[in-house]
Scaffold this active site. Structure first.
Site, short mmCIF file in Angstrom:
data_model
loop_
_atom_site.label_atom_id
_atom_site.label_comp_id
_atom_site.label_asym_id
_atom_site.label_seq_id
_atom_site.Cartn_x
_atom_site.Cartn_y
_atom_site.Cartn_z
N THR A 132 0.82 -1.21 0.00
CA THR A 132 0.00 0.00 0.00
C THR A 132 0.85 1.26 0.00
O THR A 132 0.52 2.25 -0.65
CB THR A 132 -0.94 0.01 1.22
OG1 THR A 132 -0.16 -0.10 2.42
CG2 THR A 132 -1.93 -1.13 1.16
N VAL A 133 1.99 1.24 0.71
CA VAL A 133 2.84 2.43 0.77
C VAL A 133 3.60 2.62 -0.54
O VAL A 133 3.65 3.72 -1.09
CB VAL A 133 3.82 2.36 1.96
CG1 VAL A 133 4.75 3.56 1.94
CG2 VAL A 133 3.05 2.30 3.27
N ALA A 190 10.99 20.65 -5.21
CA ALA A 190 12.27 19.93 -5.20
C ALA A 190 13.30 20.58 -6.12
O ALA A 190 14.49 20.31 -6.00
CB ALA A 190 12.06 18.48 -5.61
N ARG A 228 7.34 -8.98 -4.94
CA ARG A 228 7.27 -10.43 -5.02
C ARG A 228 6.38 -10.93 -6.15
O ARG A 228 6.62 -11.98 -6.72
CB ARG A 228 6.78 -11.00 -3.69
CG ARG A 228 7.83 -10.96 -2.58
CD ARG A 228 7.32 -11.53 -1.29
NE ARG A 228 6.27 -10.74 -0.71
CZ ARG A 228 5.71 -10.96 0.47
NH1 ARG A 228 6.11 -12.00 1.20
NH2 ARG A 228 4.75 -10.18 0.94
N GLU A 237 11.92 9.52 7.50
CA GLU A 237 10.80 10.24 8.10
C GLU A 237 9.59 9.34 8.29
O GLU A 237 8.87 9.43 9.30
CB GLU A 237 10.42 11.44 7.25
CG GLU A 237 9.30 12.29 7.82
CD GLU A 237 9.67 12.93 9.16
OE1 GLU A 237 9.01 12.62 10.16
OE2 GLU A 237 10.63 13.70 9.19
N GLY A 277 -9.07 -3.64 9.19
CA GLY A 277 -7.74 -3.42 8.64
C GLY A 277 -6.85 -2.57 9.52
O GLY A 277 -5.74 -2.20 9.11
N ASP A 294 6.08 -2.55 18.08
CA ASP A 294 6.06 -1.50 17.07
C ASP A 294 6.37 -0.14 17.71
O ASP A 294 7.20 0.63 17.21
CB ASP A 294 4.70 -1.46 16.38
CG ASP A 294 4.57 -0.32 15.39
OD1 ASP A 294 5.10 -0.43 14.27
OD2 ASP A 294 3.95 0.69 15.75
N LYS A 296 9.83 2.51 17.27
CA LYS A 296 9.74 3.96 17.03
C LYS A 296 10.39 4.75 18.16
O LYS A 296 11.05 5.76 17.91
CB LYS A 296 8.27 4.35 16.86
CG LYS A 296 7.61 3.71 15.65
CD LYS A 296 6.11 3.93 15.64
CE LYS A 296 5.44 3.18 14.52
NZ LYS A 296 3.96 3.27 14.55
#
Length: 439
Positions: A20-21, A40, A52, A137, A195, A209, A213
């Protein structure tokens, strides 16, 4: 002139991982091409990808892009200027790819918090030795600019404390439990259907997780990487709907917090459920949202809040790093020039101090409170308040909850007291202990 230093040629990207990212990054670059190019100073162009499954429908066109079955082959593509690693995981393909790219002198942008938390020192050295920027980030709090706030916005200040709500899944579960009175298992199952939680939720609900972080944030805040295995990590499985209700009656909410502070005697860093005052700003951060709080000598306390995950916010953070590379604006991994200083080792949990919430299930008979109070007294733990819910008139049970709130005490004394209380014959279940954040 190299592709990285040229302001006219596009910055050519190789993306590994098209979940998804990864797909979100491609969509964002296409949708905001003009805006990105203006900010930029040059275009961003995806030229190669690796994943994959070639045949999977990702809602994006990949026909014009070079495909590599082996992600590490992206590094050897002479037309790829920057590697974008979105595979995930601390080992395997992701680690191999990032290490190979840095050794080859190619900049890397990643969202891989586990990789950075466990292998940050080695990756920082590779980055410095090969003048290859490593930006991340998106690894902390999704679209919230937490890394830039600490590493750039507060670069002139001395940070004393950092942390916050670092996992949206846990925050969502605790929010729904508080609002509906449902138990942990029920809310977790619903979160999985929506989800918000993985099929195997252990990384989220057991605190790992958030710990990844926190390790990254603490390393940035204090200018040195942190030994990940030294962190104390707890999750939320032991929190019941009754705890959220009792916390409300006492004027608190329960949040899973990752907190790190640099004391004179060392680093205090932990991930634990905490009671926070219901009028505190962080108590208002609900659902899947994250919040990062910093405390520094001159800027004081700052809090930034937003969505901590998802394709859109994370893709936005990844692309912001790519814009920095396109501009030629990069900083060292931990915000200071690389050195051979040893990683920071967190102090043992027993070295801490705090106030505590203690929920006991005890036999409903005279003398119980006296027995428990005697243990607290002998351990040097001072009791601030007590809540003993009265059973309903039609309710008959041999066991009743007993809620205790302590004054500030040492973690070691509290651990000793809990061990002794657990051994009392009148206590019929394992105590639930939650730290109270008073700041």
């Amino acid at each position: 002139m190299s592709a990285l230093s040229s302001s006219s040629s596009p910055l050519r990207l190789g993306i590994a991982g098209l979940g998804t990212v990864g797909a979100g990054v491609i969509k964002l670059i296409e949708a905001n091409a003009d805006l990105i190019s203006a900010r930029a100073g040059r275009a961003l162009k995806v030229v190669a990808v690796s994943a994959r499954n070639r045949k999977q429908d990702r809602g994006i066109c990949l026909d014009t892009l070079r495909w590599y079955d082996n992600a590490a082959d992206l590094v050897n593509d002479a037309e790829v200027d920057v590697i974008v690693e979105l595979i995930g995981g601390a080992e395997g393909t992701a680690r191999t790819l990032v290490e190979a790219a840095l050794k080859a002198g190619k900049p890397v942008v990643t969202a891989n918090k586990a990789l950075l938390a466990l292998h940050g020192p080695a990756l920082a050295k590779l980055s410095a030795d090969n003048a290859a920027p490593l930006l991340f980030e998106a690894a902390v709090a999704g679209g919230i600019p937490a890394i830039k706030t600490v590493r750039e916005g507060l670069a002139a200040d001395r940070l004393e404390r950092i942390g916050g709500i670092l996992n949206g899944t846990c925050n969502y579960i605790l929010t729904v439990m508080r609002e509906t009175g449902q138990d942990f298992a029920t809310v977790l199952a619903d979160a999985q259907k929506l989800g918000y939680a993985e099929a195997d939720p252990s990384t989220d609900v057991d605190g790992w997780d958030a710990a990844h972080k926190l390790a990254i944030l603490a390393g940035l805040a204090f200018g040195q990487p942190v030994v990940f295995d030294s962190l104390h990590v707890e999750g939320i499985r032991q929190i019941g709907s009754a705890d959220l209700d009792f916390a409300r009656k006492l004027g608190y909410r329960i949040k899973l917090l990752g907190l790190a502070s640099l004391r004179e005697d060392g680093l205090e860093a932990r991930v634990t459920p905490c009671l926070v005052r219901e009028d505190a700003p962080i108590a208002q951060v609900d659902g899947v949202f994250n919040a990062v709080v910093t405390e520094s000598a001159f800027a004081g306390r700052l809090m930034i809040e937003g969505r901590g995950a998802g394709a859109g916010p994370t893709a936005s953070a990844v692309t912001a790093d790519l814009i920095d590379i396109a501009r030629g604006k990069t900083v060292s991994v931990w915000g200071v020039e690389h050195s051979d200083k040893p990683a920071l080792q967190a102090l043992p949990l027993s070295a801490g101090k705090g106030a505590f919430y203690l929920r006991l299930l005890v036999e409903d008979r005279p003398g119980v409170i006296a027995d428990v109070s005697a243990v607290l007294r002998d351990c040097g733990v001072s009791l601030r308040s007590m809540l003993q819910p009265t059973p309903a008139r039609n309710e008959t049970t041999p066991h009743v909850p007993l809620i205790l709130v302590t004054h500030q005490t040492s973690e070691a004394a509290m651990q000793d007291a809990v061990t002794r209380i657990k051994a009392l014959s009148v206590v019929t279940a394992s105590p639930v202990v939650i730290r109270i954040e008073t700041d």
